[in-house]
Scaffold this active site. Sequence first.
Site, PDB file in Angstrom:
ATOM      1  N   LYS A 187      10.790  -1.584  65.691  1.00 55.96           N
ATOM      2  CA  LYS A 187      10.177  -2.754  66.487  1.00 55.96           C
ATOM      3  C   LYS A 187       9.904  -2.343  67.982  1.00 55.96           C
ATOM      4  O   LYS A 187      10.720  -2.361  68.283  1.00 55.96           O
ATOM      5  CB  LYS A 187      10.155  -3.801  66.130  1.00 55.96           C
ATOM      6  CG  LYS A 187       9.228  -5.111  66.069  1.00 55.96           C
ATOM      7  CD  LYS A 187       8.426  -5.390  67.690  1.00 55.96           C
ATOM      8  CE  LYS A 187       9.090  -5.800  68.198  1.00 55.96           C
ATOM      9  NZ  LYS A 187       8.730  -5.989  69.400  1.00 55.96           N
ATOM     10  N   CYS A 297      19.447  -1.540  82.188  1.00 47.16           N
ATOM     11  CA  CYS A 297      21.176  -2.136  82.048  1.00 47.16           C
ATOM     12  C   CYS A 297      22.921  -1.467  82.580  1.00 47.16           C
ATOM     13  O   CYS A 297      22.715  -2.732  82.771  1.00 47.16           O
ATOM     14  CB  CYS A 297      21.140  -2.352  79.926  1.00 47.16           C
ATOM     15  SG  CYS A 297      21.513  -0.569  79.909  1.00 47.16           S
TER      16      CYS A 297
END
Length: 494
Positions: A187, A297
């Site tokens: 996804k 990140c």
Amino acid sequence: MTSTSSSPVTETILNFIDGSYRKGSEGKSFPNVNPATGSQIGLVHEASQADVADAVAAAKAALTGPWGKMTTAERVKLIAAVATEIERRADDFLAAEVADTGKPRHVASHIDIPRGAANFRMFADVVSTMPGESFNTSTPDGGQALNYTVRKPKGVVAVVCPWNFPLLLMTWKVGPALACGNTVVVKPSEETPRTAALLGEVMNAVGMPKGVYNVVHGFGPGSAGEFLTSNPDVDAITFTGETGTGQAIMQKAAIGVRDISFELGGKNPAIVFADADLDKAVEGLSRSVFLNTGQVCLGTERVYVERPIFDAFVARMAAAAQGFKPGVTGDRAYLGPLISAEHREKVLGYYRRAVEDGATVVTGGGVPEISGAEAGGFFVEPTLWIDVAHGDTVMREEIFGPCCGIVPFDSEDEVIALANDTVYGLCASIWTENMSRGHRVAAAMDVGVCWVNSWFLRDLRTAFGGSGHSGIGREGGVHSLEFYTEITNICVKL
Ligand SMILES: NC(=O)c1ccc[n+]([C@@H]2O[C@H](COP(=O)([O-])OP(=O)(O)OC[C@H]3O[C@@H](n4cnc5c(N)ncnc54)[C@H](O)[C@@H]3O)[C@@H](O)[C@H]2O)c1
Ligand SMILES: O=C/C=C/C=C(\O)C(=O)O
């Protein structure tokens, strides 16, 4: 049918289920926007709950079909072929990634796309060279026994991905998952669906059995993300994204006791000692703050500088920041847009909050003047703050933008405490020419990855991940096998 199909209105991006592309069964779709211009460039077909169930069923069926019957050598050969096909179609992946993210082409061509191939090649090597474990056991009757382990795939793995490095971060999970014999339902982020969809063409081209790799488009709650993580036939969930999302997914994983691997948020510190090589520190930290427009990140959003060099460091970083010109076209291209108007508002909210809390804006702090095709893009200025307190919001909450606060310190003990004073634990960087201090302070960081005199140097065999609110588990090299396989220990009385 291919991953996308052009129509009079706009390009459509399709789901990939059981080896075929298809629209969502409920006819829902949502816009695909180029962040560099703010204009719609595609239409994404949203997978319904039934479509997601079809994808999970196809993945489950593939486990007992030709894929599940393959030897490791046959699987490894296929996975290596995926890497080669990604490299052969590098331009197509580059175009797709740049369309979705708006990032400058040289960022995607040097980082995103090469890692898409490397992540498959790496794990093909790991599973073909990984030694097993066995023990010769003395038994109470004076005899012997042989203990050995066998590794088996976990089964159907849900792969839920973020938008900042779409191909890199998706293949960082799909590579080891497939290498270990699992099947996947991916996804991708609703912001960046293209490269995951395009990878379906690669899978078909190399002859990957249908159902091994599936892609369902949509959002999180009440959409494909939640439908996937709630599906009881999903055996494990690997997720990269915000900490809050991780918490929501963890609740779904608990039903059915599914294993999770989480790469989450961070508020990564950098420590610059007075004896640091300033050229190295400024080069490394300006990349760490501004690469991918701060949407990394592992990026640095708080820098602690030993007081004697504080002013010199700030001046050098300000000069470096001003070299990152917002825009992706022309000769000034470096600083791409943020991923969306919504994310830009979030980052600008932190820009305002910093000033409200008393910060001094050394450079940036707003929206750049951009004309032409990029006038509608989601750009912000590269920004540095001083006169920020360690406890200020912009020094504690993840911003995920091209900005950082710079704070002076006076002692090693003080700065270790400051760096570790966070709920996160993803990464850190230490800048010093005193290597015993470099090793010592790096080991004192409560993080998953610590760089010394470098940043974002990656050996894919190493353990990668974070602690605290930054994640659960480690992936990379043999560490990925711990998540993507189940172990059976067999004991044979001799
Ligand atoms: N630690 C790492 O390696 C790493 C790497 C990249 C990004 N990140 C983090 O990701 C965040 C930015 O990415 P993002 O904005 O896409 O993250 P996000 O959490 O908003 O979304 C990530 C993915 O999760 C899906 N999702 C959202 N809610 C869901 C739910 N309830 N159930 C199932 N799926 C759901 C989204 O649709 C998307 O595909 C930042 O916090 C960044 O620190 C971490
Ligand atoms: O934005 C975060 C980047 C993560 C990078 C990796 O997961 C990696 O280099 O494997």
